[in-house]
Structure formats: structure tokens, C-alpha cells
Design an enzyme around this catalytic site. Structure first.
Site, mmCIF file in Angstrom:
data_model
loop_
_atom_site.group_PDB
_atom_site.id
_atom_site.type_symbol
_atom_site.label_atom_id
_atom_site.label_comp_id
_atom_site.label_asym_id
_atom_site.label_seq_id
_atom_site.Cartn_x
_atom_site.Cartn_y
_atom_site.Cartn_z
ATOM 1 N N SER A 1 0.822 -1.216 0.000
ATOM 2 C CA SER A 1 0.000 0.000 0.000
ATOM 3 C C SER A 1 0.852 1.262 0.000
ATOM 4 O O SER A 1 1.708 1.439 0.865
ATOM 5 C CB SER A 1 -0.878 0.056 1.255
ATOM 6 O OG SER A 1 -1.831 -0.939 1.218
ATOM 7 N N HIS B 1 -3.493 0.812 -5.212
ATOM 8 C CA HIS B 1 -2.878 -0.332 -5.889
ATOM 9 C C HIS B 1 -3.197 -0.238 -7.369
ATOM 10 O O HIS B 1 -4.341 -0.393 -7.774
ATOM 11 C CB HIS B 1 -3.410 -1.655 -5.322
ATOM 12 C CG HIS B 1 -2.878 -1.955 -3.959
ATOM 13 N ND1 HIS B 1 -1.897 -2.872 -3.728
ATOM 14 C CD2 HIS B 1 -3.179 -1.423 -2.765
ATOM 15 C CE1 HIS B 1 -1.614 -2.902 -2.442
ATOM 16 N NE2 HIS B 1 -2.392 -2.033 -1.827
ATOM 17 N N HIS C 1 -5.416 -8.966 -1.807
ATOM 18 C CA HIS C 1 -5.588 -9.204 -0.368
ATOM 19 C C HIS C 1 -6.821 -10.076 -0.094
ATOM 20 O O HIS C 1 -7.832 -9.943 -0.789
ATOM 21 C CB HIS C 1 -5.807 -7.880 0.366
ATOM 22 C CG HIS C 1 -4.706 -6.886 0.185
ATOM 23 N ND1 HIS C 1 -4.638 -6.057 -0.898
ATOM 24 C CD2 HIS C 1 -3.628 -6.609 0.959
ATOM 25 C CE1 HIS C 1 -3.557 -5.289 -0.787
ATOM 26 N NE2 HIS C 1 -2.924 -5.605 0.324
ATOM 27 N N TYR D 1 -8.885 -9.659 2.226
ATOM 28 C CA TYR D 1 -10.048 -8.859 2.648
ATOM 29 C C TYR D 1 -10.862 -8.344 1.462
ATOM 30 O O TYR D 1 -11.981 -7.856 1.631
ATOM 31 C CB TYR D 1 -9.635 -7.708 3.577
ATOM 32 C CG TYR D 1 -8.670 -6.704 2.990
ATOM 33 C CD1 TYR D 1 -9.066 -5.793 2.009
ATOM 34 C CD2 TYR D 1 -7.360 -6.637 3.441
ATOM 35 C CE1 TYR D 1 -8.187 -4.869 1.488
ATOM 36 C CE2 TYR D 1 -6.470 -5.716 2.934
ATOM 37 C CZ TYR D 1 -6.891 -4.834 1.960
ATOM 38 O OH TYR D 1 -6.012 -3.929 1.440
ATOM 39 N N GLU D 2 -10.295 -8.470 0.257
ATOM 40 C CA GLU D 2 -11.069 -8.072 -0.925
ATOM 41 C C GLU D 2 -12.088 -9.147 -1.293
ATOM 42 O O GLU D 2 -12.897 -8.955 -2.189
ATOM 43 C CB GLU D 2 -10.120 -7.829 -2.107
ATOM 44 C CG GLU D 2 -9.201 -6.647 -1.893
ATOM 45 C CD GLU D 2 -8.165 -6.532 -3.000
ATOM 46 O OE1 GLU D 2 -8.495 -5.986 -4.061
ATOM 47 O OE2 GLU D 2 -7.031 -7.002 -2.794
ATOM 48 N N ALA E 1 2.865 -2.313 4.122
ATOM 49 C CA ALA E 1 2.651 -1.269 5.123
ATOM 50 C C ALA E 1 2.121 -1.975 6.369
ATOM 51 O O ALA E 1 1.291 -2.876 6.268
ATOM 52 C CB ALA E 1 1.634 -0.269 4.595
ATOM 53 N N MET F 1 -1.978 -6.769 7.002
ATOM 54 C CA MET F 1 -3.073 -7.568 6.434
ATOM 55 C C MET F 1 -2.654 -8.336 5.177
ATOM 56 O O MET F 1 -3.501 -8.776 4.411
ATOM 57 C CB MET F 1 -4.256 -6.654 6.090
ATOM 58 C CG MET F 1 -4.814 -5.892 7.271
ATOM 59 S SD MET F 1 -6.091 -4.741 6.728
ATOM 60 C CE MET F 1 -6.274 -3.724 8.191
ATOM 61 N N SER F 2 -1.360 -8.445 4.952
ATOM 62 C CA SER F 2 -0.909 -9.131 3.728
ATOM 63 C C SER F 2 0.328 -9.959 4.035
ATOM 64 O O SER F 2 0.668 -10.167 5.193
ATOM 65 C CB SER F 2 -0.567 -8.078 2.658
ATOM 66 O OG SER F 2 0.572 -7.344 3.060
ATOM 67 N N ASN G 1 1.933 3.546 10.777
ATOM 68 C CA ASN G 1 1.124 4.088 11.878
ATOM 69 C C ASN G 1 1.385 3.283 13.141
ATOM 70 O O ASN G 1 1.867 2.149 13.070
ATOM 71 C CB ASN G 1 -0.370 3.994 11.523
ATOM 72 C CG ASN G 1 -0.789 2.578 11.188
ATOM 73 O OD1 ASN G 1 -0.577 2.112 10.062
ATOM 74 N ND2 ASN G 1 -1.348 1.880 12.149
ATOM 75 N N HIS H 1 -6.739 5.017 6.454
ATOM 76 C CA HIS H 1 -5.935 4.471 5.340
ATOM 77 C C HIS H 1 -5.111 5.557 4.631
ATOM 78 O O HIS H 1 -4.015 5.297 4.146
ATOM 79 C CB HIS H 1 -6.838 3.752 4.332
ATOM 80 C CG HIS H 1 -6.079 3.095 3.213
ATOM 81 N ND1 HIS H 1 -5.187 2.069 3.421
ATOM 82 C CD2 HIS H 1 -6.048 3.333 1.871
ATOM 83 C CE1 HIS H 1 -4.645 1.701 2.265
ATOM 84 N NE2 HIS H 1 -5.153 2.449 1.307
HETATM 85 N N1 HPA Z 1 -3.056 -2.853 11.177
HETATM 86 C C1 HPA Z 1 -3.145 -3.764 10.175
HETATM 87 N N2 HPA Z 1 -2.657 -3.554 8.962
HETATM 88 C C2 HPA Z 1 -2.037 -2.381 8.727
HETATM 89 C C3 HPA Z 1 -1.912 -1.399 9.717
HETATM 90 C C4 HPA Z 1 -2.447 -1.654 11.014
HETATM 91 O O1 HPA Z 1 -2.381 -0.825 11.938
HETATM 92 N N3 HPA Z 1 -1.266 -0.347 9.149
HETATM 93 C C5 HPA Z 1 -0.983 -0.716 7.873
HETATM 94 N N4 HPA Z 1 -1.453 -1.938 7.611
#
Ligand code: HPA
Length: 275
Positions: free
Chosen positions: A33, A64, A86, A88-89, A116, A214-215, A238, A250
Site C-alpha cells: 500500500s 494499488h 488481499h 479482505y477483498e 505497510a 493484512m498481507s 502508523n 488508510h
Molecule cells: N493494522 C493492520 N494492517 C495495517 C496497519 C495496522 O495498523 N497499518 C498498515 N497496515
């Protein structure tokens, strides 16, 4: 590497790509990301839209671009995937790892996975780069579920070294030589798409995760299965939920990833050069 037997849909897609891109570099990179900019300025670039590749799951995430690009990054030949898929998609784990298997079918031998992540370890801060040394699969899914072709990989692959140690050493040495600050840590992989709750993050921290994303986890498992050398480098975008008082968004993820790009790009090029 290419000696393993990959699924028919993957080899067909590889033939389709090879017909369009010509010679394919042996080093690959998957861009996370906001990290597509890492390969900006590629020269001799030939690319295809991933949605045109037969069998390639279409990406639906903002940030993306969905392109597979073969070319040179500061003189280093590389095959870059902008737009990973991903879970989650809504895709199955098998679909999620399609691009990794495709890259292997195309002859990629060394694969850098970028992503990320949120930081759980309080010593890690937004903008930090983290070499992922090990992982905790909290997606409660596995891309190898289902019938196994022993010509592709073992039924029960050893995951005591899911990250390629040869590439991990290259990453460490490259960071040291470039004087690039590099953290090393364990990644907890979750399904998303909602960010975690503070209680979930406290739990992940207690079980040993330094960062959360998440990946990447399914991709590492699939790479290990077929003997493809892969290593993740994460960009902390973050503080994970509850680590700071700030709300998660995001746009912050993509902004921080873009700010880290200069240092990240230099490291990526050096790692790929040394592979
Ligand atoms: N949590 C999960 N996935 C992420 C995060 C997070 O805080 N930041 C970037 N991808």
C-alpha cells in the site's frame, strides 16, 4: 526453482505474460500500500495490466495500480508487481498467492515483499523500515489448504525458516552499508479490513508480534512451499490501535509510505542488486 510443477492456470498465465513482456528478470518485488512509487523511474519498462492476465484476481484497493512491470531499477533488472491481492477483498487464499506463483513460473528466484504495517512494539515508529524475520499467521487460513501436488512442494512444508535467510542477510548487510536504520521483528498477520481493536493489539504484542499487517503471510507460505527465496521488508505507517491516541485512517498509511519512499527505494535497489 522453475523445476517445481506449478498449477496449470499459473503456467498458462506465465506464458501469456512472457509473450508480452519478453525476457523476465530473476528478481521480483511486490509493492505494498502506497509503495508503488518505489519503482517509479524504471527504465526499459514493459508492463501489462494485471486485470488482463488470464486468471489474475482483479485488485480493488485504492493505492494499488494493478500492473506487472519488467524493467530496470537504477540498472538492476526487476519484475515488479504493483497491486497485490488481499484476502479482505474477498479472494480465496489460493487467489491471494496467485501472483507469487506466477512470478515463480516466470523464473523469479528472489522475491522482495514490501508492505505497510502498524507498529505494536513501542520502539518502532511511523516511517521505520522493518525486516520481517518471522511471522504469526492470525489469518486462520492457509493458502496450501486443499489437495497438494508433491511435484509442487511438500504437503507439510517446514516453516521454521519461512523467511529466506540468504535474502535476510542481504537486507541486513545492504542496510548496514547504506547506513539505513533497519528494525528487525515479527509480523502478526490479520485478515482485516477493519483495523484491530486496542485489546487485539495488546494480545498480539503479548504473543510476540512487533508489527501487524493484512498481507504478506500467505505469500511467504506459498513461496516457502515451492522453494522460492522471499523476504518481507515492512514500512511502519502508523502506531497500531491503542498504541497512540490517534485514530487509524488508510490515507495516513499511504501518506507515510510515500514519505518513506526515498530511503526505502535506495535499500530496495541495493538489496535487489546484491541478490
Ligand atoms: N493494522 C493492520 N494492517 C495495517 C496497519 C495496522 O495498523 N497499518 C498498515 N497496515
Amino acid at each position: 526453482m522453475t523445476s517445481v510443477r506449478l498449477p496449470e492456470n499459473v503456467t498458462q498465465a506465465a506464458k501469456w505474460v512472457r509473450d508480452r513482456l519478453g525476457e523476465i528478470p530473476q528478481r521480483g518485488i511486490v509493492l505494498g500500500s502506497g509503495l508503488g512509487v518505489l519503482v517509479d523511474g524504471m527504465t526499459s519498462a514493459r508492463d501489462v495490466a494485471t486485470e488482463e492476465i488470464p486468471g489474475f484476481p482483479p485488485s480493488t484497493v485504492v493505492g494499488h495500480a494493478g500492473r506487472l512491470v519488467a524493467g530496470e531499477l537504477d540498472g538492476v533488472p526487476v519484475l515488479a508487481l504493483k497491486g497485490r491481492v488481499h484476502g479482505y477483498e474477498g479472494y480465496s487464499q489460493e487467489q491471494v498467492v496467485f501472483p507469487v506463483r506466477l512470478m515463480a513460473a516466470l523464473g523469479v528466484t528472489h522475491l522482495l515483499l514490501t508492505n505497510a504495517v502498524g507498529s505494536i512494539n513501542r520502539l518502532y515508529h511511523p516511517g521505520d523500515l522493518v525486516l520481517v524475520e518471522d511471522q504469526i499467521n492470525l489469518m486462520f487460513r492457509n493458502p496450501l489448504r486443499g489437495p497438494n501436488d508433491p511435484e509442487m512442494g511438500p504437503r507439510f512444508p517446514d516453516m521454521s525458516a519461512s523467511v529466506c535467510s540468504e535474502m535476510a542477510s542481504i537486507v541486513r548487510d545492504a542496510a548496514r552499508d547504506l547506513a539505513t536504520p533497519l528494525r528487525v521483528g515479527v509480523m502478526g498477520g490479520v485478515t482485516g479490513p477493519s483495523y484491530e481493536t486496542p485489546a487485539e493489539i495488546r494480545t498480539l504484542g503479548r504473543i510476540g508480534a512487533d508489527i501487524v499487517g493484512m498481507s504478506t503471510i500467505p505469500e511467504l507460505i506459498a513461496a516457502r512451499h515451492i522453494g522460492l527465496c522471499a523476504v518481507p521488508i515492512s514500512c511502519v505507517t502508523n502506531y497500531a490501535a491503542g498504541i497512540s491516541a490517534q485514530q487509524l485512517d488508510h490515507s495516513e498509511v499511504t501518506e507515510v509510505a510515500e514519505r518513506a519512499r526515498g530511503v526505502f527505494r535506495t535499500l530496495v535497489v541495493e538489496v535487489l542488486r546484491r541478490c
